[in-house]
Design a protein around this motif. Structure first.
Motif, PDB file in Angstrom:
ATOM      1  N   PRO A  86       6.803   1.450   6.916  1.00  0.00           N
ATOM      2  CA  PRO A  86       6.137   0.141   6.784  1.00  0.00           C
ATOM      3  C   PRO A  86       4.643   0.269   6.513  1.00  0.00           C
ATOM      4  O   PRO A  86       3.941   1.053   7.164  1.00  0.00           O
ATOM      5  CB  PRO A  86       6.407  -0.527   8.140  1.00  0.00           C
ATOM      6  CG  PRO A  86       7.653   0.117   8.637  1.00  0.00           C
ATOM      7  CD  PRO A  86       7.603   1.541   8.144  1.00  0.00           C
ATOM      8  N   GLU A  87       4.164  -0.505   5.547  1.00  0.00           N
ATOM      9  CA  GLU A  87       2.745  -0.459   5.190  1.00  0.00           C
ATOM     10  C   GLU A  87       1.868  -0.929   6.348  1.00  0.00           C
ATOM     11  O   GLU A  87       0.706  -0.527   6.459  1.00  0.00           O
ATOM     12  CB  GLU A  87       2.502  -1.324   3.953  1.00  0.00           C
ATOM     13  CG  GLU A  87       1.122  -1.181   3.368  1.00  0.00           C
ATOM     14  CD  GLU A  87       0.961  -1.958   2.076  1.00  0.00           C
ATOM     15  OE1 GLU A  87      -0.173  -2.015   1.561  1.00  0.00           O
ATOM     16  OE2 GLU A  87       1.963  -2.513   1.585  1.00  0.00           O
ATOM     17  N   ASP A  88       2.431  -1.770   7.211  1.00  0.00           N
ATOM     18  CA  ASP A  88       1.660  -2.265   8.357  1.00  0.00           C
ATOM     19  C   ASP A  88       1.212  -1.127   9.266  1.00  0.00           C
ATOM     20  O   ASP A  88       0.179  -1.239   9.939  1.00  0.00           O
ATOM     21  CB  ASP A  88       2.504  -3.256   9.170  1.00  0.00           C
ATOM     22  CG  ASP A  88       2.740  -4.552   8.423  1.00  0.00           C
ATOM     23  OD1 ASP A  88       1.996  -4.810   7.457  1.00  0.00           O
ATOM     24  OD2 ASP A  88       3.664  -5.303   8.800  1.00  0.00           O
ATOM     25  N   MET A  89       1.982  -0.042   9.294  1.00  0.00           N
ATOM     26  CA  MET A  89       1.610   1.085  10.142  1.00  0.00           C
ATOM     27  C   MET A  89       0.318   1.729   9.644  1.00  0.00           C
ATOM     28  O   MET A  89      -0.583   2.043  10.432  1.00  0.00           O
ATOM     29  CB  MET A  89       2.740   2.114  10.171  1.00  0.00           C
ATOM     30  CG  MET A  89       2.471   3.294  11.080  1.00  0.00           C
ATOM     31  SD  MET A  89       3.950   4.271  11.365  1.00  0.00           S
ATOM     32  CE  MET A  89       4.958   3.094  12.280  1.00  0.00           C
ATOM     33  N   SER A  90       0.211   1.914   8.328  1.00  0.00           N
ATOM     34  CA  SER A  90      -1.022   2.472   7.759  1.00  0.00           C
ATOM     35  C   SER A  90      -2.194   1.529   7.983  1.00  0.00           C
ATOM     36  O   SER A  90      -3.302   1.956   8.343  1.00  0.00           O
ATOM     37  CB  SER A  90      -0.834   2.732   6.262  1.00  0.00           C
ATOM     38  OG  SER A  90       0.199   3.662   6.032  1.00  0.00           O
ATOM     39  N   ASN A  91      -1.952   0.237   7.772  1.00  0.00           N
ATOM     40  CA  ASN A  91      -3.020  -0.749   7.967  1.00  0.00           C
ATOM     41  C   ASN A  91      -3.486  -0.772   9.416  1.00  0.00           C
ATOM     42  O   ASN A  91      -4.681  -0.969   9.693  1.00  0.00           O
ATOM     43  CB  ASN A  91      -2.526  -2.134   7.548  1.00  0.00           C
ATOM     44  CG  ASN A  91      -2.244  -2.216   6.060  1.00  0.00           C
ATOM     45  OD1 ASN A  91      -2.823  -1.464   5.265  1.00  0.00           O
ATOM     46  ND2 ASN A  91      -1.363  -3.121   5.661  1.00  0.00           N
ATOM     47  N   SER A  92      -2.549  -0.557  10.350  1.00  0.00           N
ATOM     48  CA  SER A  92      -2.914  -0.547  11.770  1.00  0.00           C
ATOM     49  C   SER A  92      -3.830   0.627  12.078  1.00  0.00           C
ATOM     50  O   SER A  92      -4.797   0.498  12.852  1.00  0.00           O
ATOM     51  CB  SER A  92      -1.658  -0.471  12.636  1.00  0.00           C
ATOM     52  OG  SER A  92      -0.824  -1.597  12.432  1.00  0.00           O
TER      53      SER A  92
ATOM     54  N   SER B 142      -7.237  -0.167  10.689  1.00  0.00           N
ATOM     55  CA  SER B 142      -7.910  -1.222  11.453  1.00  0.00           C
ATOM     56  C   SER B 142      -8.492  -0.701  12.760  1.00  0.00           C
ATOM     57  O   SER B 142      -9.437  -1.279  13.306  1.00  0.00           O
ATOM     58  CB  SER B 142      -6.930  -2.372  11.739  1.00  0.00           C
ATOM     59  OG  SER B 142      -5.889  -1.932  12.599  1.00  0.00           O
TER      60      SER B 142
ATOM     61  N   THR C 292      -4.114   8.929   9.188  1.00  0.00           N
ATOM     62  CA  THR C 292      -3.021   8.123   8.646  1.00  0.00           C
ATOM     63  C   THR C 292      -1.923   9.008   8.090  1.00  0.00           C
ATOM     64  O   THR C 292      -0.725   8.746   8.291  1.00  0.00           O
ATOM     65  CB  THR C 292      -3.547   7.197   7.530  1.00  0.00           C
ATOM     66  OG1 THR C 292      -4.595   6.374   8.042  1.00  0.00           O
ATOM     67  CG2 THR C 292      -2.433   6.311   6.998  1.00  0.00           C
TER      68      THR C 292
END
Length: 279
Positions: free
Chosen positions: A162-168, A171, A179
């Motif tokens: 999930p791309e959200d994991m990289s974004n987390s 952030s 990452t």
């Protein structure tokens, strides 16, 4: 109408499963039924004696050791090259950038090239560099062959994280290096599967090592010596007109199949255990 379509596709899926399972069963039955009777401790623990390929005594320990050397060596080198490539096109390069797309297309093309072409390419490199048939030449050529498998398989696994994991991670102030570590940790089960695919391709290939690794009845003690492999040992024995030698070829096939089976089971267990410990 929808019910009819569903039944048709269900039937096709069941039929495909039966065909594939039956093919696997027939393949294993043919190999084990003809090879188990010719298996012996001497065959596993001894190198070929004089006239082994015309029915004399000895074994195929040289081919077993040679296959293990080439397979593990090429898989390790392949990982050392493949993982940085995958990290770059998924973390450091821009998403869907021209470079990343060209890289994936290139490895898709390389993935489909026959192994005999890699063997010829490896032989051309050997001639240019003044090398002779050796364990090192075999490892290098097989490494070139399995890198596309590793890159594309690992790349597909990393891309489904999930791309959200990289974004987390970003952030929270994480770097690209951090990452990449998280993505790789999440992709461990898929990476193990990729290793298994490349291992099976490497240990079972004959054309790639035919021109590069050579063949010898001895166990190589250095990278500059030629190395025997199980696929070539099977090929040479099946080429014999003597029935006993042909049966020993099937016994060698049993050994090769068993090695792949053991690696598959071990990789499956490792993948299952590691997936439980992912962050």
């Amino acid at each position: 109408m929808k019910k009819t379509e569903e039944n048709i596709f269900k039937f096709l899926m069941i039929l495909s499963t039966i065909i594939i399972s039956s093919t696997l069963f027939l393949l294993l039955y043919t190999i084990f039924s003809r090879g188990v009777g010719s298996l012996s401790w001497d065959m596993i623990s001894k190198i070929p004696e004089g006239g082994f390929y015309i029915g004399k005594g000895g074994g195929i320990l040289n081919a077993i050791i040679g296959s293990v050397y080439i397979t593990f060596g090429s898989t390790l080198w392949g990982l050392l090259v493949s993982i940085p490539i995958v990290i770059y096109i998924n973390v450091y390069a821009k998403k869907n950038s021209l470079l990343a797309n060209i890289t994936r297309l290139s490895y898709d093309i390389l993935f489909g090239i026959p192994s005999i072409v890699y063997g010829a390419f490896g032989f051309a490199i050997m001639v240019y560099m003044g090398l002779k048939t050796s364990l090192l030449a075999g490892i290098i050529t097989v490494t070139l062959m399995i890198i596309p498998i590793l890159v594309r398989a690992i790349d597909e696994v990393v891309r489904v994280v999930p791309e959200d994991m990289s974004n987390s991670v970003y952030s929270l102030g994480g770097t690209r290096y951090e990452t990449a570590k998280i993505l790789l940790r999440q992709s461990i089960p898929g990476i193990i599967t990729a290793i298994l695919l490349s291992f099976g391709r490497a240990i079972g290939d004959a054309a790639c090592v035919l021109f590069t690794a050579g063949f010898t009845d001895s166990i190589p003690t250095s990278l500059n010596q030629p190395a025997a492999t199980l696929p070539l040992s099977i090929f040479f024995q099946l080429s014999s007109p003597i029935q006993e030698v042909q049966n020993r070829a099937y016994a060698a096939a049993v050994i090769l199949t068993t090695i792949v089976l053991i690696i598959s089971i071990a990789a499956k267990i490792a993948s299952k255990n590691l997936s439980k410990n992912k962050i």
